[in-house]
Design an enzyme around this catalytic site. Sequence first.
Site, short mmCIF file in Angstrom:
data_model
loop_
_atom_site.label_atom_id
_atom_site.label_comp_id
_atom_site.label_asym_id
_atom_site.label_seq_id
_atom_site.Cartn_x
_atom_site.Cartn_y
_atom_site.Cartn_z
N ASN A 189 90.25 74.06 -51.29
CA ASN A 189 89.66 74.26 -49.90
C ASN A 189 88.24 74.67 -50.16
OD1 ASN A 189 88.91 74.69 -47.35
ND2 ASN A 189 91.05 75.62 -46.85
N ASP A 190 87.74 75.83 -50.57
CA ASP A 190 86.28 76.41 -50.40
C ASP A 190 85.56 75.51 -51.61
OD1 ASP A 190 86.45 78.36 -48.25
OD2 ASP A 190 87.55 79.39 -49.75
N VAL A 191 86.16 75.32 -52.47
CA VAL A 191 85.47 74.75 -53.72
C VAL A 191 85.12 73.16 -53.45
CG1 VAL A 191 86.62 75.98 -55.55
CG2 VAL A 191 87.64 73.88 -54.80
#
Lengths: 99, 477
Positions: B400-402
């Site tokens: 997700n965040d990466v």
Amino acid sequence: MDLILLLFIFTLAAFLGFELIAKVPSQLHTPLMSGSNAISGITIVGAIIAAGVDDNSWLTTVLGTAAVVLATINVVGGYLVTDRMLGMFKKKDSGKETK
Amino acid sequence: MNSANLINLAYIAAAILFILGLKMLGRQATARKGNALSAVGMLLAIVVTLLDHHVVSYTWIVAGLIAGTAIGVVCARAVKMTSMPEMVALLNGFGGLASLLVGWAEYGKIRAYGWDAYLAEFSGNPVFTGLVIFLTILIGGITFTGSVYAFAKLAGLVSGKPVRWAGQHTMNIAMLMVMAAAGVLFALTGSPQLALVAFTAFLVLSLILGWTFVMPIGGGDMPVVISLLNSLSGLAAAAAGFVIANNVLIVAGCLVGTSGVILTLIMCKAMNRTLVNVLFSGFGADAGGGSTEGAFQGELKPISPEDTFAVLEAARQVVFIPGYGMAVSQAQHVVRELAELLEQNGAEVRFAIHPVAGRMPGHMNVLLAEASVPYEQLVEMDSINPLMPQMDVAVVIGANDVVNPAAASDKSSPIYGMPIIKAHEARTCICLKRGKGTGFSGLENQLFLMPNTRMLYGDAKGTLQGVVAEFKALAAS
């Protein structure tokens, strides 16, 4: 032993550690971590001396024995699990035999 | 030659084996041998320590060694690769507690002998020994309960979300200051009663502090926490080495301590955050944070496994981007199966690994290795990003965040500045996701709203098995 000498050894080991680990590829980060984790079980040496010393105090023996058990789990578990992980890293050729 | 010299020579040999072992662990071709070499060093250190003239009774040592070995072997064999972060955390915790107990036992010895007899029998300086006993307890205690809490978070026994309350950091700092005062008192006081009170105080507080210190740190920051605790477990061993004036403990503990520090800094750099920020910001506790949500509009466009198959079947360049979600759904084997089918279909397949994907450094590499993905196919972030525009399909599996483009473009985003894998630059991006919720950071991911992104909802393992089945049906027909 001379305390200054111990500090001297510590300082040199710190610089050596930085040099050794600085350029490790990210693939090997987990094995490196669990492998070095196993090395931190070196405290087992202190644990053995504490468990085996004869100071007529049951407390030292209990603490020492507990430390031996925990440090041994750390050492044995750490090395075996690292070896298991590293055994799974395969090159392309050897990885294809399952096909 | 007397036995003390012999033991110290053997310790030098053990230290050399540790150093060579660590060096070899840093390269793929030699890593396994390096680990074995370091294990031989450990065995050597243990065996010669049994010859130490202070060691007079072997019953409890042997019992402890046997029990520890049995538990260690069982743990190492039984643990699943997806549970490796928990395992490493737990082993760390045991190492830290063992060091704490060594420090405690030494204090017990001092009380049993009395300082004068102790100093005559062992070497040392009362103030120095007192201070390093304090440091051993402090670091060992924090390592132990911190690791246990991290273990509980990773194993899902407690919520992975940060636990915060007002004045939390003030409380931690106050505890640390009380402990420092108790430590100084312990080292300087001549009164055994006062020393015992001070010792009890910092023993109890160190155990509490380890717990409260990991509490506010979210699940996604675990790679930093795990490597930091790893470093601390080494430093605890080194501190114990100062207590018993033992070279090999100092050298080995210090090597682990510094290697852990390096890994910690690599993890922080991969998130473009400072260590202080990771430890104290309670990232993700203020869920939402999306004041800019109005600025970026779009809709989530779902895709079925059948249509995913159609997209992948036509692709020539495919990149998989795994994240913690792949570990949760144990999807690594079916991912490898899909990758092989794609290769047979003529596509070139790569795996792009973000340094902080997962819950510990290198987590994704271990999982893919378990599924027999050859490591040549694993590409680091900096190598894959320039190739991204040439990729026909990027398959994001539970990351997700990466892959959130907001990290590069949205200055108000909490993750602004974090280097990402530019999945959004691929021609088509397929994101596998369990449901419509946000990830650990609580951020809406702009990638999911982009025109070229399709969402494949459901458990990654199940949906990918659907795609694989389509490929097999094609091959059969």
